[in-house]
Design a protein around this motif. Structure first.
Motif, PDB file in Angstrom:
ATOM      1  N   LYS A 179      -0.442 -65.437  -6.127  1.00  0.00           N
ATOM      2  CA  LYS A 179      -0.954 -66.335  -5.072  1.00  0.00           C
ATOM      3  C   LYS A 179      -2.444 -66.139  -4.884  1.00  0.00           C
ATOM      4  O   LYS A 179      -3.195 -67.115  -4.717  1.00  0.00           O
ATOM      5  CB  LYS A 179      -0.222 -66.067  -3.748  1.00  0.00           C
ATOM      6  CG  LYS A 179       1.114 -66.714  -3.655  1.00  0.00           C
ATOM      7  CD  LYS A 179       1.671 -66.493  -2.259  1.00  0.00           C
ATOM      8  CE  LYS A 179       2.986 -67.205  -2.113  1.00  0.00           C
ATOM      9  NZ  LYS A 179       3.543 -67.052  -0.771  1.00  0.00           N
ATOM     10  N   ARG A 180      -2.858 -64.891  -4.912  1.00  0.00           N
ATOM     11  CA  ARG A 180      -4.269 -64.614  -4.683  1.00  0.00           C
ATOM     12  C   ARG A 180      -5.103 -65.164  -5.840  1.00  0.00           C
ATOM     13  O   ARG A 180      -6.170 -65.767  -5.616  1.00  0.00           O
ATOM     14  CB  ARG A 180      -4.477 -63.110  -4.530  1.00  0.00           C
ATOM     15  CG  ARG A 180      -5.860 -62.780  -4.094  1.00  0.00           C
ATOM     16  CD  ARG A 180      -5.951 -61.380  -3.598  1.00  0.00           C
ATOM     17  NE  ARG A 180      -7.314 -61.150  -3.195  1.00  0.00           N
ATOM     18  CZ  ARG A 180      -7.862 -59.998  -3.041  1.00  0.00           C
ATOM     19  NH1 ARG A 180      -7.134 -58.934  -3.233  1.00  0.00           N
ATOM     20  NH2 ARG A 180      -9.109 -59.879  -2.674  1.00  0.00           N
ATOM     21  N   ARG A 181      -4.611 -64.939  -7.087  1.00  0.00           N
ATOM     22  CA  ARG A 181      -5.325 -65.485  -8.234  1.00  0.00           C
ATOM     23  C   ARG A 181      -5.397 -67.005  -8.156  1.00  0.00           C
ATOM     24  O   ARG A 181      -6.422 -67.627  -8.435  1.00  0.00           O
ATOM     25  CB  ARG A 181      -4.618 -65.075  -9.531  1.00  0.00           C
ATOM     26  CG  ARG A 181      -5.085 -63.760 -10.064  1.00  0.00           C
ATOM     27  CD  ARG A 181      -4.548 -63.519 -11.471  1.00  0.00           C
ATOM     28  NE  ARG A 181      -4.048 -62.160 -11.519  1.00  0.00           N
ATOM     29  CZ  ARG A 181      -2.883 -61.774 -11.977  1.00  0.00           C
ATOM     30  NH1 ARG A 181      -2.039 -62.662 -12.452  1.00  0.00           N
ATOM     31  NH2 ARG A 181      -2.531 -60.518 -11.974  1.00  0.00           N
ATOM     32  N   HIS A 182      -4.256 -67.622  -7.789  1.00  0.00           N
ATOM     33  CA  HIS A 182      -4.210 -69.070  -7.669  1.00  0.00           C
ATOM     34  C   HIS A 182      -5.196 -69.555  -6.602  1.00  0.00           C
ATOM     35  O   HIS A 182      -5.912 -70.546  -6.793  1.00  0.00           O
ATOM     36  CB  HIS A 182      -2.773 -69.499  -7.337  1.00  0.00           C
ATOM     37  CG  HIS A 182      -2.582 -70.973  -7.344  1.00  0.00           C
ATOM     38  ND1 HIS A 182      -2.720 -71.745  -8.492  1.00  0.00           N
ATOM     39  CD2 HIS A 182      -2.273 -71.850  -6.354  1.00  0.00           C
ATOM     40  CE1 HIS A 182      -2.483 -72.998  -8.200  1.00  0.00           C
ATOM     41  NE2 HIS A 182      -2.215 -73.101  -6.891  1.00  0.00           N
ATOM     42  N   LYS A 183      -5.248 -68.838  -5.504  1.00  0.00           N
ATOM     43  CA  LYS A 183      -6.149 -69.215  -4.417  1.00  0.00           C
ATOM     44  C   LYS A 183      -7.596 -69.031  -4.856  1.00  0.00           C
ATOM     45  O   LYS A 183      -8.461 -69.874  -4.569  1.00  0.00           O
ATOM     46  CB  LYS A 183      -5.852 -68.373  -3.183  1.00  0.00           C
ATOM     47  CG  LYS A 183      -6.635 -68.801  -1.989  1.00  0.00           C
ATOM     48  CD  LYS A 183      -6.248 -67.988  -0.772  1.00  0.00           C
ATOM     49  CE  LYS A 183      -7.114 -68.443   0.390  1.00  0.00           C
ATOM     50  NZ  LYS A 183      -6.927 -67.620   1.563  1.00  0.00           N
ATOM     51  N   LEU A 184      -7.877 -67.928  -5.553  1.00  0.00           N
ATOM     52  CA  LEU A 184      -9.237 -67.684  -6.014  1.00  0.00           C
ATOM     53  C   LEU A 184      -9.667 -68.752  -7.024  1.00  0.00           C
ATOM     54  O   LEU A 184     -10.817 -69.204  -7.018  1.00  0.00           O
ATOM     55  CB  LEU A 184      -9.362 -66.285  -6.638  1.00  0.00           C
ATOM     56  CG  LEU A 184      -9.342 -65.114  -5.649  1.00  0.00           C
ATOM     57  CD1 LEU A 184      -9.357 -63.786  -6.394  1.00  0.00           C
ATOM     58  CD2 LEU A 184     -10.545 -65.200  -4.711  1.00  0.00           C
ATOM     59  N   GLY A 186      -8.472 -71.769  -7.132  1.00  0.00           N
ATOM     60  CA  GLY A 186      -8.696 -73.002  -6.342  1.00  0.00           C
ATOM     61  C   GLY A 186     -10.024 -72.957  -5.614  1.00  0.00           C
ATOM     62  O   GLY A 186     -10.766 -73.951  -5.554  1.00  0.00           O
ATOM     63  N   ASP A 187     -10.386 -71.826  -5.054  1.00  0.00           N
ATOM     64  CA  ASP A 187     -11.669 -71.680  -4.373  1.00  0.00           C
ATOM     65  C   ASP A 187     -12.829 -71.811  -5.368  1.00  0.00           C
ATOM     66  O   ASP A 187     -13.865 -72.413  -5.074  1.00  0.00           O
ATOM     67  CB  ASP A 187     -11.748 -70.321  -3.657  1.00  0.00           C
ATOM     68  CG  ASP A 187     -10.850 -70.276  -2.434  1.00  0.00           C
ATOM     69  OD1 ASP A 187     -10.367 -71.344  -2.008  1.00  0.00           O
ATOM     70  OD2 ASP A 187     -10.606 -69.154  -1.912  1.00  0.00           O
ATOM     71  N   ALA A 188     -12.630 -71.241  -6.562  1.00  0.00           N
ATOM     72  CA  ALA A 188     -13.696 -71.316  -7.577  1.00  0.00           C
ATOM     73  C   ALA A 188     -13.892 -72.760  -8.024  1.00  0.00           C
ATOM     74  O   ALA A 188     -15.020 -73.208  -8.237  1.00  0.00           O
ATOM     75  CB  ALA A 188     -13.332 -70.430  -8.773  1.00  0.00           C
ATOM     76  N   ARG A 189     -12.804 -73.520  -8.178  1.00  0.00           N
ATOM     77  CA  ARG A 189     -12.933 -74.931  -8.547  1.00  0.00           C
ATOM     78  C   ARG A 189     -13.624 -75.719  -7.436  1.00  0.00           C
ATOM     79  O   ARG A 189     -14.449 -76.608  -7.705  1.00  0.00           O
ATOM     80  CB  ARG A 189     -11.558 -75.533  -8.812  1.00  0.00           C
ATOM     81  CG  ARG A 189     -11.012 -75.174 -10.143  1.00  0.00           C
ATOM     82  CD  ARG A 189      -9.703 -75.900 -10.377  1.00  0.00           C
ATOM     83  NE  ARG A 189      -9.001 -75.223 -11.462  1.00  0.00           N
ATOM     84  CZ  ARG A 189      -7.727 -75.243 -11.633  1.00  0.00           C
ATOM     85  NH1 ARG A 189      -6.945 -75.863 -10.770  1.00  0.00           N
ATOM     86  NH2 ARG A 189      -7.175 -74.634 -12.655  1.00  0.00           N
ATOM     87  N   GLY A 190     -13.240 -75.410  -6.216  1.00  0.00           N
ATOM     88  CA  GLY A 190     -13.837 -76.101  -5.074  1.00  0.00           C
ATOM     89  C   GLY A 190     -15.322 -75.835  -4.987  1.00  0.00           C
ATOM     90  O   GLY A 190     -16.116 -76.706  -4.691  1.00  0.00           O
ATOM     91  N   LEU A 191     -15.744 -74.607  -5.260  1.00  0.00           N
ATOM     92  CA  LEU A 191     -17.165 -74.250  -5.221  1.00  0.00           C
ATOM     93  C   LEU A 191     -17.899 -74.923  -6.396  1.00  0.00           C
ATOM     94  O   LEU A 191     -19.070 -75.323  -6.255  1.00  0.00           O
ATOM     95  CB  LEU A 191     -17.343 -72.708  -5.306  1.00  0.00           C
ATOM     96  CG  LEU A 191     -16.994 -71.937  -4.043  1.00  0.00           C
ATOM     97  CD1 LEU A 191     -17.089 -70.448  -4.302  1.00  0.00           C
ATOM     98  CD2 LEU A 191     -17.960 -72.314  -2.925  1.00  0.00           C
ATOM     99  N   ALA A 192     -17.208 -75.035  -7.516  1.00  0.00           N
ATOM    100  CA  ALA A 192     -17.855 -75.664  -8.683  1.00  0.00           C
ATOM    101  C   ALA A 192     -18.074 -77.154  -8.434  1.00  0.00           C
ATOM    102  O   ALA A 192     -19.009 -77.751  -8.963  1.00  0.00           O
ATOM    103  CB  ALA A 192     -16.984 -75.456  -9.932  1.00  0.00           C
TER     104      ALA A 192
END
Length: 196
Positions: A179-184, A186-192
């Motif tokens: 979950k944490r990897r998935h969230k990270l 998702g956050d990395a895609r959002g920041l990109a």
């Protein structure tokens, strides 16, 4: 002057033979009891049935008596004549069985039964023979074995519970990490996607 019986040889010889015959018969009868004990020492465990085996031979029907002596004192166990009911002491009622050859069987022995068992075979003319059997009763530590078995079963159960707990914790950690990897990600895609 001679005593009156000296001149009568006919009466002296038969009386002498009669006296000699009676003396010989008494000697034979006084040595008439023999006793044989196959095992003079017996080792047993608690609750075992024990045979105190003997064999005797004598003229006529003897009186057989068994006594027990130990650190706790001496007591009579049983007395009987073969073919008649036995006179069993109160301490051994329902615990002893007699046999016509002089043997006895003790049922369900305990540690307190350890000691010396003395048999006396007495002939009706008074001659007798003694014999001794030493009995040692040891205790099997069923309680200790039971305790060890229960202790190992408990350890095995605790080990199973701990292994299961560790497996569940491991699964939870893996799930949390996914979950944490998935969230990270998702956050990395959002920041990109955010323009700078």
């Amino acid at each position: 002057m001679r005593p009156p019986w000296c001149g009568r040889r006919t009466h002296g010889i038969p009386l002498g033979l009669l006296a000699l015959w009676v003396a010989a018969a008494r000697c034979l009868q006084s040595h008439g009891v023999s006793l044989y004990i196959p095992r003079s020492a017996i080792n047993a465990t608690v609750q075992e049935d024990i045979l105190l085996s003997v064999e005797y031979s004598c003229h006529g029907v003897p009186t057989i008596e068994w006594k027990y002596t130990s650190n706790w004192g001496e007591q009579k166990i049983v007395e009987w004549k073969p073919g008649t009911p036995a006179n069993v002491s109160q301490s051994h009622t329902d615990r002893v069985c007699t046999f016509d050859n002089g043997s006895i069987q003790l049922f369900g022995v305990g540690v307190r039964d350890s000691g010396y068992y003395i048999i006396t075979v007495t002939e009706h003319l008074g001659s007798r023979q003694f014999g001794t059997i030493m009995l040692h009763v040891s205790e099997i530590r069923y309680e200790d074995l039971h305790f060890v078995a229960v202790f190992f079963a408990l350890l095995a159960a605790v080990a199973v519970v701990l292994i299961s707990f560790m497996w569940v914790c491991n699964q939870c950690v893996h799930k949390f990490q996914r979950k944490r990897r998935h969230k990270l990600r998702g956050d990395a895609r959002g920041l990109a996607m955010i323009p700078s």
